[in-house]
Write a protein that holds these residues in place. Structure first.
Motif, PDB file in Angstrom:
ATOM      1  N   LEU A   3       2.673  -8.364   5.672  1.00 60.06           N
ATOM      2  CA  LEU A   3       3.844 -10.204   4.836  1.00 60.06           C
ATOM      3  C   LEU A   3       5.117  -9.694   4.522  1.00 60.06           C
ATOM      4  O   LEU A   3       6.191 -11.047   4.236  1.00 60.06           O
ATOM      5  CB  LEU A   3       3.252 -10.268   3.335  1.00 60.06           C
ATOM      6  N   HIS A   4       5.374  -8.320   5.060  1.00 60.52           N
ATOM      7  CA  HIS A   4       6.578  -8.031   5.023  1.00 60.52           C
ATOM      8  C   HIS A   4       7.366  -7.908   6.331  1.00 60.52           C
ATOM      9  O   HIS A   4       8.819  -6.914   6.299  1.00 60.52           O
ATOM     10  CB  HIS A   4       7.537  -6.496   3.545  1.00 60.52           C
ATOM     11  N   SER A   5       6.602  -8.205   6.903  1.00 63.28           N
ATOM     12  CA  SER A   5       7.585  -8.081   8.419  1.00 63.28           C
ATOM     13  C   SER A   5       9.836  -8.600   8.570  1.00 63.28           C
ATOM     14  O   SER A   5      10.298  -8.053   9.352  1.00 63.28           O
ATOM     15  CB  SER A   5       6.829  -8.538   9.337  1.00 63.28           C
ATOM     16  N   TYR A   6       9.319  -9.535   7.646  1.00 65.56           N
ATOM     17  CA  TYR A   6      10.669 -10.282   8.221  1.00 65.56           C
ATOM     18  C   TYR A   6      11.510  -9.120   7.461  1.00 65.56           C
ATOM     19  O   TYR A   6      13.086  -9.582   7.434  1.00 65.56           O
ATOM     20  CB  TYR A   6      10.818 -11.412   6.676  1.00 65.56           C
ATOM     21  N   ALA A   7      11.557  -8.171   6.243  1.00 66.71           N
ATOM     22  CA  ALA A   7      12.262  -7.227   5.822  1.00 66.71           C
ATOM     23  C   ALA A   7      13.014  -6.252   7.475  1.00 66.71           C
ATOM     24  O   ALA A   7      13.753  -5.228   6.970  1.00 66.71           O
ATOM     25  CB  ALA A   7      11.293  -6.054   4.401  1.00 66.71           C
ATOM     26  N   LEU A  27      11.174   7.218   3.831  1.00 64.75           N
ATOM     27  CA  LEU A  27      11.759   6.848   4.657  1.00 64.75           C
ATOM     28  C   LEU A  27       9.918   6.597   6.064  1.00 64.75           C
ATOM     29  O   LEU A  27      10.773   5.065   6.659  1.00 64.75           O
ATOM     30  CB  LEU A  27      12.317   8.312   5.130  1.00 64.75           C
ATOM     31  N   PHE A  28       9.244   7.100   5.573  1.00 58.90           N
ATOM     32  CA  PHE A  28       8.017   6.828   6.401  1.00 58.90           C
ATOM     33  C   PHE A  28       7.693   4.561   6.732  1.00 58.90           C
ATOM     34  O   PHE A  28       7.841   3.751   7.316  1.00 58.90           O
ATOM     35  CB  PHE A  28       7.494   6.802   6.474  1.00 58.90           C
ATOM     36  N   ASN A  29       7.994   4.609   4.787  1.00 64.24           N
ATOM     37  CA  ASN A  29       8.214   3.208   4.220  1.00 64.24           C
ATOM     38  C   ASN A  29       9.162   2.045   4.674  1.00 64.24           C
ATOM     39  O   ASN A  29       8.921   1.349   5.327  1.00 64.24           O
ATOM     40  CB  ASN A  29       8.229   3.204   3.020  1.00 64.24           C
ATOM     41  N   LEU A  30      10.688   2.807   5.049  1.00 64.13           N
ATOM     42  CA  LEU A  30      11.421   1.729   4.954  1.00 64.13           C
ATOM     43  C   LEU A  30      11.168   1.673   6.861  1.00 64.13           C
ATOM     44  O   LEU A  30      12.388   1.031   7.335  1.00 64.13           O
ATOM     45  CB  LEU A  30      12.759   2.564   5.412  1.00 64.13           C
ATOM     46  N   ILE A  31      10.998   2.858   8.026  1.00 63.88           N
ATOM     47  CA  ILE A  31      11.542   3.145   9.255  1.00 63.88           C
ATOM     48  C   ILE A  31      10.161   2.188   9.643  1.00 63.88           C
ATOM     49  O   ILE A  31       9.495   1.138  10.518  1.00 63.88           O
ATOM     50  CB  ILE A  31      11.823   3.849   9.708  1.00 63.88           C
ATOM     51  N   ALA A  32       8.826   3.907   9.339  1.00 62.66           N
ATOM     52  CA  ALA A  32       7.199   3.294  10.030  1.00 62.66           C
ATOM     53  C   ALA A  32       6.887   1.185   9.701  1.00 62.66           C
ATOM     54  O   ALA A  32       6.304   0.962  10.429  1.00 62.66           O
ATOM     55  CB  ALA A  32       6.321   3.914   9.974  1.00 62.66           C
ATOM     56  N   ILE A  33       6.721   1.342   8.321  1.00 61.58           N
ATOM     57  CA  ILE A  33       5.564   0.180   7.879  1.00 61.58           C
ATOM     58  C   ILE A  33       6.664  -0.659   7.849  1.00 61.58           C
ATOM     59  O   ILE A  33       6.206  -2.117   8.537  1.00 61.58           O
ATOM     60  CB  ILE A  33       5.779   0.896   6.260  1.00 61.58           C
ATOM     61  N   ASN A  34       8.069  -0.811   7.555  1.00 59.71           N
ATOM     62  CA  ASN A  34       8.750  -2.254   7.850  1.00 59.71           C
ATOM     63  C   ASN A  34       8.409  -2.602   9.285  1.00 59.71           C
ATOM     64  O   ASN A  34       8.931  -3.622   9.871  1.00 59.71           O
ATOM     65  CB  ASN A  34      10.501  -1.741   7.058  1.00 59.71           C
ATOM     66  N   LEU A  35       9.142  -1.507  10.769  1.00 55.26           N
ATOM     67  CA  LEU A  35       8.841  -2.167  11.895  1.00 55.26           C
ATOM     68  C   LEU A  35       7.915  -1.939  12.915  1.00 55.26           C
ATOM     69  O   LEU A  35       8.058  -2.609  13.543  1.00 55.26           O
ATOM     70  CB  LEU A  35      10.058  -1.254  12.557  1.00 55.26           C
ATOM     71  N   LEU A  36       7.213  -0.744  12.644  1.00 54.48           N
ATOM     72  CA  LEU A  36       5.222  -1.400  13.244  1.00 54.48           C
ATOM     73  C   LEU A  36       4.263  -1.117  12.827  1.00 54.48           C
ATOM     74  O   LEU A  36       3.806  -2.200  13.805  1.00 54.48           O
ATOM     75  CB  LEU A  36       5.965   0.429  13.110  1.00 54.48           C
ATOM     76  N   THR A  94       0.748  -1.348  -0.360  1.00 52.43           N
ATOM     77  CA  THR A  94      -0.172  -0.155  -0.309  1.00 52.43           C
ATOM     78  C   THR A  94       1.070   1.523  -0.444  1.00 52.43           C
ATOM     79  O   THR A  94       0.531   2.114  -0.981  1.00 52.43           O
ATOM     80  CB  THR A  94      -0.663  -0.399   1.008  1.00 52.43           C
ATOM     81  N   TRP A  95       1.783   1.145   0.843  1.00 54.55           N
ATOM     82  CA  TRP A  95       2.609   2.495   0.740  1.00 54.55           C
ATOM     83  C   TRP A  95       3.158   2.920  -0.796  1.00 54.55           C
ATOM     84  O   TRP A  95       4.086   3.536  -1.265  1.00 54.55           O
ATOM     85  CB  TRP A  95       3.203   2.274   2.298  1.00 54.55           C
TER      86      TRP A  95
END
Length: 399
Positions: free
Chosen positions: A395-399, A382-391, A344-345
């Motif tokens: 399905l992409h949580s492994y990233a 950066l929001f995609n890299l940090i917030a979406i990836n981490l918080l 989505t992001w």
């Protein structure tokens, strides 16, 4: 042999970081120097550092048998490499010494941030066991690196164009960006100190969204935690017993990674405190401190660099972040698109740069307007890299 290659690759990355840090001095000197020698020395050091980064990538690939882009450490490191690549391309095309003073710190911050994640070599999970892993991620990080140059150009443009003492939304927003940079630096410094120097660690046992028991390691006092989390202590051999740890009592469902969110909250709090202290010491805005470095910038050149970076980086992102990603999603999950948070992001980012180019080409959004859009685009990345990836768990949580 594999462990030795991984160790060597990590050393090469560390040496590259030091080279970039040292290269800042001759690059800064070149801004006000009439001689071309400082710039040549600085750029030569950056080239050597970039070669070392590429060597890290190759050696780690050989050591683990697949492209080193499968976890947060590897992805962020690849992003940092591509930012340096974008800077070198920009430098040799436009011959602007000023760019390195702003591009290299971004790359170094990413390298420092990435180093806080696990660097262990681990087998790929089934969803990642595909040649599309390297194709998709390398293409996306290349696009990120090029698009980042538009943000660097935009920042330099605004630092020169916006009066530091002006009481307007644009001056305040530009200063807010500086506050964000301070927060990131504080975040990295605090995490390194608490985890590696002080050795602070509180363990909490919780049940994740798949119903599996997991142990979360907190390296900062728990302000937020997982729903139903129980404080435990490792007694050896991966065995835990109940313990007493500080916890504010705020619990969140497992779809939110409370462990990472806790770090973000602490970073914002400490970042705001440090920023306030810096402002009290300087008695002026941070943009006023940086403004002299942008005085010699050519605004027309910065605008051109920002625009060209987008028209090159946008189609590469569309190819890697949308088209290649959809092909890989079909292979891995039997559907081209599923509106996972990461997907989505990526779509939001794609649409933003589509609107960016529309406004630029059809609405005359040039100069300062284009610079603001470039910075907003980088903040989305950066929001995609940090917030979406981490918080956000997906399905992409492994990233």
């Amino acid at each position: 042999m594999a462990s030795q290659l991984v160790s060597i690759s990590s050393t090469l990355l560390y040496v590259a970081f030091i080279l970039y840090l040292v290269a800042m001095l001759p690059l800064a000197t070149s801004i006000k120097s009439k001689s071309k020698k400082p710039a040549k020395i600085g750029v030569a050091m950056v080239i050597v550092g970039f070669i070392l980064q590429v060597s890290y990538f190759i050696l780690r690939w050989i050591a683990q048998g697949h492209a080193p882009v499968s976890n947060m450490y590897e992805f962020i490191t690849m992003f940092a490499i591509m930012i340096v690549a974008g800077y070198l391309i920009t430098y040799f095309y436009f011959r602007t010494n000023l760019f390195g003073l702003f591009a290299l710190p971004i790359s170094m911050l990413l390298m420092a941030y990435g180093s806080m994640f696990s660097r262990e070599v681990a087998p790929l999970i089934p969803a990642l066991q595909s040649s599309w892993l390297a194709i998709h991620v390398i293409t996306v990080t290349l696009a990120y690196g090029i698009l980042s140059m538009s943000a660097v150009a935009g920042l330099i443009y605004l630092l020169k164009a916006v009066p530091a003492t002006e009481k307007s939304w644009r001056a305040r927003f530009l200063e807010a960006i500086m506050a964000g940079i301070v927060t990131v630096i504080v975040f990295i410094g605090t995490t390194v100190v608490m985890q590696n120097v002080i050795g602070y660690q509180d363990d909490f046992l919780y049940t994740d969204k798949q119903g599996q028991n997991q142990v979360a390691e907190y390296h900062l006092p728990s302000l937020v935690n997982f729903e139903g989390a129980v404080a435990v202590e490792n007694v050896g051999d991966n065995n835990y017993e109940q313990a007493e740890h500080f916890h504010s009592g705020i619990n969140l469902p497992p779809i939110i990674d409370s462990q990472k969110l806790n770090t973000v909250i602490w970073s914002v709090i400490l970042g705001a405190i440090v920023y306030g202290i810096v402002r009290l010491i300087l008695r002026k805005r941070i943009i006023a401190l940086l403004k002299p470095w942008s005085n010699k910038a050519d605004l027309n050149l910065m605008d051109e660099i920002g625009y060209r970076s987008v028209i090159i980086g946008f189609p590469i992102f569309a190819l890697g972040g949308i088209f290649f990603a959809a092909i890989w999603a079909q292979i891995a999950w039997s559907r081209f698109w599923g509106w996972d948070p990461k997907e989505t992001w990526a779509f939001i980012t794609f649409m933003f740069y589509t609107i960016f180019l529309h406004l630029r080409l059809n609405r005359g959004y040039e100069g300062e307007k284009s610079a603001w859009l470039a910075i907003i685009g980088f903040l989305l990345i950066l929001f995609n890299l940090i917030a979406i990836n981490l918080l956000v768990a997906g399905l992409h949580s492994y990233a």
